[in-house]
Design a protein around this motif. Structure first.
Motif, PDB file in Angstrom:
ATOM      1  N   VAL A 299     -17.804 -78.325 -11.540  1.00 60.55           N
ATOM      2  CA  VAL A 299     -17.870 -78.427 -10.079  1.00 60.55           C
ATOM      3  C   VAL A 299     -16.805 -77.537  -9.461  1.00 60.55           C
ATOM      4  CG1 VAL A 299     -17.617 -79.952  -8.070  1.00 60.55           C
ATOM      5  CG2 VAL A 299     -18.669 -80.834 -10.169  1.00 60.55           C
ATOM      6  N   VAL A 300     -17.186 -76.792  -8.433  1.00 57.80           N
ATOM      7  CA  VAL A 300     -16.217 -76.080  -7.597  1.00 57.80           C
ATOM      8  C   VAL A 300     -16.353 -76.608  -6.173  1.00 57.80           C
ATOM      9  CG1 VAL A 300     -15.610 -73.883  -6.518  1.00 57.80           C
ATOM     10  CG2 VAL A 300     -16.049 -73.977  -8.961  1.00 57.80           C
ATOM     11  N   LEU A 301     -15.226 -77.002  -5.597  1.00 54.38           N
ATOM     12  CA  LEU A 301     -15.180 -77.483  -4.213  1.00 54.38           C
ATOM     13  C   LEU A 301     -14.698 -76.348  -3.319  1.00 54.38           C
ATOM     14  CD1 LEU A 301     -15.153 -79.594  -1.941  1.00 54.38           C
ATOM     15  CD2 LEU A 301     -12.933 -80.369  -2.787  1.00 54.38           C
TER      16      LEU A 301
ATOM     17  N   VAL B  94     -22.132 -76.637 -10.362  1.00 53.61           N
ATOM     18  CA  VAL B  94     -22.391 -77.180  -9.025  1.00 53.61           C
ATOM     19  C   VAL B  94     -21.337 -76.676  -8.050  1.00 53.61           C
ATOM     20  CG1 VAL B  94     -22.736 -79.272  -7.630  1.00 53.61           C
ATOM     21  CG2 VAL B  94     -23.278 -79.310 -10.086  1.00 53.61           C
ATOM     22  N   VAL B  95     -21.766 -76.279  -6.879  1.00 49.52           N
ATOM     23  CA  VAL B  95     -20.866 -75.925  -5.784  1.00 49.52           C
ATOM     24  C   VAL B  95     -20.958 -76.999  -4.704  1.00 49.52           C
ATOM     25  CG1 VAL B  95     -20.437 -74.330  -3.869  1.00 49.52           C
ATOM     26  CG2 VAL B  95     -20.904 -73.430  -6.156  1.00 49.52           C
TER      27      VAL B  95
ATOM     28  N   ARG C  84     -29.616 -67.658  -6.305  1.00 49.43           N
ATOM     29  CA  ARG C  84     -29.854 -66.516  -7.195  1.00 49.43           C
ATOM     30  C   ARG C  84     -29.254 -66.728  -8.574  1.00 49.43           C
ATOM     31  NH1 ARG C  84     -32.418 -62.572  -4.768  1.00 49.43           N
ATOM     32  NH2 ARG C  84     -32.357 -62.375  -2.488  1.00 49.43           N
ATOM     33  N   THR C  85     -28.183 -67.496  -8.686  1.00 48.99           N
ATOM     34  CA  THR C  85     -27.515 -67.694  -9.971  1.00 48.99           C
ATOM     35  C   THR C  85     -27.935 -68.989 -10.666  1.00 48.99           C
ATOM     36  OG1 THR C  85     -25.628 -68.689  -8.812  1.00 48.99           O
ATOM     37  CG2 THR C  85     -25.489 -66.342  -9.305  1.00 48.99           C
ATOM     38  N   GLY C  86     -28.864 -69.737 -10.079  1.00 46.58           N
ATOM     39  CA  GLY C  86     -29.293 -70.987 -10.681  1.00 46.58           C
ATOM     40  C   GLY C  86     -28.244 -72.070 -10.625  1.00 46.58           C
ATOM     41  N   THR C  87     -27.393 -72.007  -9.609  1.00 44.89           N
ATOM     42  CA  THR C  87     -26.292 -72.958  -9.452  1.00 44.89           C
ATOM     43  C   THR C  87     -26.683 -74.033  -8.456  1.00 44.89           C
ATOM     44  OG1 THR C  87     -24.707 -71.172  -9.874  1.00 44.89           O
ATOM     45  CG2 THR C  87     -23.852 -73.177  -8.820  1.00 44.89           C
ATOM     46  N   ASP C  88     -26.476 -75.284  -8.813  1.00 46.92           N
ATOM     47  CA  ASP C  88     -26.769 -76.379  -7.887  1.00 46.92           C
ATOM     48  C   ASP C  88     -25.741 -76.394  -6.765  1.00 46.92           C
ATOM     49  OD1 ASP C  88     -28.888 -77.080  -9.500  1.00 46.92           O
ATOM     50  OD2 ASP C  88     -27.779 -78.642 -10.556  1.00 46.92           O
ATOM     51  N   TYR C  89     -26.139 -76.934  -5.619  1.00 51.33           N
ATOM     52  CA  TYR C  89     -25.358 -76.805  -4.385  1.00 51.33           C
ATOM     53  C   TYR C  89     -25.505 -78.077  -3.565  1.00 51.33           C
ATOM     54  CZ  TYR C  89     -24.868 -75.242   0.554  1.00 51.33           C
ATOM     55  OH  TYR C  89     -24.549 -75.121   1.884  1.00 51.33           O
ATOM     56  N   VAL C  90     -24.388 -78.580  -3.008  1.00 51.11           N
ATOM     57  CA  VAL C  90     -24.429 -79.703  -2.069  1.00 51.11           C
ATOM     58  C   VAL C  90     -23.526 -79.398  -0.878  1.00 51.11           C
ATOM     59  CG1 VAL C  90     -24.960 -81.409  -3.860  1.00 51.11           C
ATOM     60  CG2 VAL C  90     -22.575 -80.983  -3.248  1.00 51.11           C
TER      61      VAL C  90
END
Length: 418
Positions: free
Chosen positions: A15-17, A88-89, A109-115
């Motif tokens: 996870v990156v916040l 996840v971002v 584009r990078t297949g990264t989940d996002y919230v």
């Protein structure tokens, strides 16, 4: 479930916040430091490494080895590099209409989940139009509105529908959410509302989207007729024995709930009608409170919508990054109660409630737990039939996994026949 069990491509971080130095960002970082299991790899991102270091220091030993990432909303290369490093971002950087789309696109584009925490219908509509196909192809799950906008609404309706289906009681029909809360609105929320009003005032097409009850539907033409209109009316509700006032978040939350129903193939009900109001109590006092709330909302809307009044409202209202005291956060609360009737005439009630200022303390928990769902329990998270990813909602992307995590943090999440 341990971080190692998450079914995702190997990346440096779970996870990156992003926006960790803002008011809600710091609260979310604090929650992650306390709630994330050992071994969860977390990063803090923002424009200033010095400010990020200060936040990390304040979080104590659990965050001592968290990575610090410098990224700027205006630098697409830095956002792409951020997205590529994590599963996840989380982003608290708003107004999202100004700063959000480049990060959404980088994640898609990078297949990264996002919230995120957005309550901006125009931003969500733009996100759908820009990245839905990209995210479906990459498998990225783009989940907007993972705070008080709109987790309680989305989960409460989902729980009612699931309980009715489990009981064999048919589909939901007329459904009303009654909101009760104590707490303030953040400076970021006010800035987002102001920006959207500016866009609506100057753009007829944007105004049409904002006023469309099914603005976020994946298939607008397939939506049923007869949905309730947005209303600022004061009414008395016999089913809860209370006066009701307009609810300030209704025009956004209802769009998210309707998108959930549509993404699920209208599983809540093909004749599902939904609205949200604020509960103010019964009797003379409740009636007076309802009219006072309606008047205050009308005055507030007018003040935000008149440019000449901006210097006054800027002095009176909180600025982005500001928030209430620790005491006020602890004393706040919310209770979202859904009442609905099914196609066989059964009555159901569902409740999502928690202690803590809804826009700050409780939102930090909802946002942090939404990200941990995807980082640690992605294999258990739902997906609408036929979809590999895309722009989703809390109910359709997180569902019962988020319900379980919130219950473990002291939230009330129930549904029953009444």
């Amino acid at each position: 479930m341990s971080p190692a069990s998450a079914s995702r491509p190997t990346r440096d971080l779970h996870v990156v916040l992003y926006g960790a130095t803002g008011f809600v960002g710091r609260l979310t970082a604090r929650h992650l430091a306390a709630a994330a299991p050992e071994g969860t790899r977390i990063g803090l991102a923002g424009r200033s490494r010095e400010r990020l270091e200060k936040v990390r220091t304040e979080l104590g030993a659990n965050a001592a080895d968290w990575e610090l990432i410098v990224a700027d909303a205006t630098d697409t290369a830095s956002l792409a590099a951020l997205a590529e490093r994590t599963q996840v971002v989380i982003t608290t950087v708003g107004p999202y209409a100004s700063y959000g789309l480049p990060l959404v696109e980088a994640c898609a584009r990078t297949g990264t989940d996002y919230v995120d925490l957005t309550g901006e219908v125009l931003f969500v509509r733009k996100s759908i139009d820009r990245v839905q196909e990209i995210a479906e192809a990459s498998g990225a799950r783009i989940v907007h509105s993972c705070g008080f906008d709109s987790v309680p609404s989305d989960l409460a309706v989902m729980l009612a529908a699931k309980q009715a289906q489990a009981d064999g009681a048919g589909e939901l029909t007329d459904t009303t959410l009654y909101a009760t809360l104590k707490g303030g609105f953040s400076g970021g929320t006010i800035a987002s509302a102001r920006q959207q009003l500016d866009e609506i005032r100057g753009d007829k097409a944007a105004r049409s989207v904002a006023l469309d009850k099914f603005a976020l539907s994946p298939d607008r033409a397939a939506e049923p007729r007869g949905e309730w209109k947005d209303s600022a009316a004061v009414r008395h509700s016999d089913e809860i024995r209370s006066w009701t006032a307009p609810f300030v978040m209704a025009m956004f939350n209802t769009r998210i709930v309707r998108r959930s129903n549509a993404l699920l193939g209208h599983a809540y009900g093909k004749g599902f009608r939904y609205r949200e109001v604020m509960r103010t109590g019964d009797g003379t006092k409740g009636r007076a409170t309802a009219y006072a709330v309606a008047g205050a909302l009308g005055a507030g809307f007018a003040a935000l919508n008149v440019p000449l009044l901006r210097p006054v409202t800027d002095r009176l209202l909180p600025s982005p990054g500001e928030g209430p005291s620790e005491k006020a956060q602890v004393e706040g609360f919310f209770r979202m109660e859904v009442r609905t009737t099914t196609t066989d005439g059964s009555q159901y009630r569902s409740i999502v409630a928690a202690q803590g200022d809804p826009g700050y303390a409780a939102t930090a928990v909802m946002l942090g737990e939404s990200a941990l769902c995807l980082a640690l329990e992605r294999d258990r998270c739902p997906l609408p039939a036929g979809m590999n990813g895309g722009v989703l909602t809390p109910a359709t992307a997180l569902g019962d996994v988020l319900v379980d995590r919130l219950r473990a943090k002291g939230f009330t999440c129930t549904a029953e026949r009444v």
